[in-house]
Design a protein around this motif. Structure first.
Motif: not given
Length: 306
Positions: A159, A187, A207
């Protein structure tokens, strides 16, 4: 521009509307095959030859102590520190640290080929950096890079937050405690490419669903230091002066010749000439001559047996 095409899709609209202007997440229709894998990183760590500053571990914007991930080696009675210790590296990753590997094109042939191709297409020096980040963790705090960056997400996802491109050149390639409003939050998944313009503050978090592994290709642009180096090279072209004037009169004559030469060079030099020269200033470790073809021990053995 085939290498650039594999990163951004059609290079024409990218260069016309995105390059140096705004960050964006790209999904090239024919993505580049992964130039480096986690297995390659495992092999490099296991080789016993990888050493700082080629690798570093960081966590929440802070570098870890060298002893937390390296060990010393004793060779001929002398101790040499800074060698990657695979067991220590893995323990730090388990604890949430990010593994950063610098300039892998120095030792990884796939990365070297990729940086060479992209560098030839863009006419710039390209460097390759690897990042391995555990789930939900952040390695580097918001910071600016003195380069345009292509982030190739090779495994997992990350992200990202990217802030505004600077409006002038009054900034440093350092951590940025006040990066300003977020201009892009996205992302990056495996196979996607994030483009970050030079100087735009950015940061990323792995993530939560797994390990993130990405390759950053940095595109170095000429700066003030390159202009100064190019100017010094230009001013000194054709100089043939005594290295050690023997008396005050000869020293004065040498000073006069030096100033006359510099004035002539400066009078004939335009800003466009200097910018062009700055783009071709040899960097450390490079030269103007074409490199010799790489030789190998297996090739030498075959030659000696024939």
């Amino acid at each position: 521009m085939e290498t650039l095409r594999s990163l951004v899709g059609d290079p024409v609209p990218f260069l016309a509307t995105v390059w140096r202007r705004q960050a964006c997440l790209l999904r090239p229709p024919t993505p580049l095959a992964p130039p480096v894998t986690l297995a390659d990183v495992d092999a490099a760590l296991a080789s016993g030859l990888l050493r700082r500053p080629y690798l570093e571990l960081v966590s929440a914007g802070q570098p870890l102590d060298q002893g937390d991930y390296t060990s010393a080696r004793s060779v001929m009675g002398h101790d040499f520190g800074g060698y990657a210790d695979p067991a220590k590296v893995m323990r730090q990753l388990d604890a949430g640290a990010t593994l950063l590997m610098r300039k892998i094109e120095h030792w990884h042939s796939g990365a070297a080929a990729l940086t060479d191709r992209l560098g030839a297409e863009l006419g710039r020096r390209i460097e390759a950096f690897l990042f391995v980040t555990p789930p939900g963790r952040q390695g580097l705090s918001p910071h600016r890079d003195d380069a345009d960056v292509f982030v190739l997400q090779l495994h997992g996802s990350k992200r990202w937050q990217v802030h505004a491109v600077p409006e002038d050149g009054h900034w440093q390639a350092d951590p940025e405690p006040d990066p300003g409003p977020v201009r892009l939050e996205t992302t990056a998944h495996a196979g996607e490419v994030l483009y970050i313009p030079r100087g735009a503050p950015h940061s990323a978090v792995g993530h939560t669903a797994g390990l993130s592994f990405h390759l950053s290709l940095t595109v170095r642009q000429p700066g003030t230091a390159d202009l100064r180096t190019a100017l010094a090279r230009r001013l000194n072209d054709g100089l043939d002066l005594p290295r050690l004037p023997v008396d005050p009169a000869e020293l004065r004559r040498t000073a006069a010749e030096l100033l006359d030469h510099y004035r002539e060079q400066l009078a004939a030099l335009t800003p466009e000439d200097l910018c062009a020269a700055a783009e071709t200033v040899p960097r450390p470790g490079t030269g103007t001559a074409a490199p010799e073809p790489a030789r190998t021990l297996t090739g030498l053995a075959a030659t000696l047996q024939s």
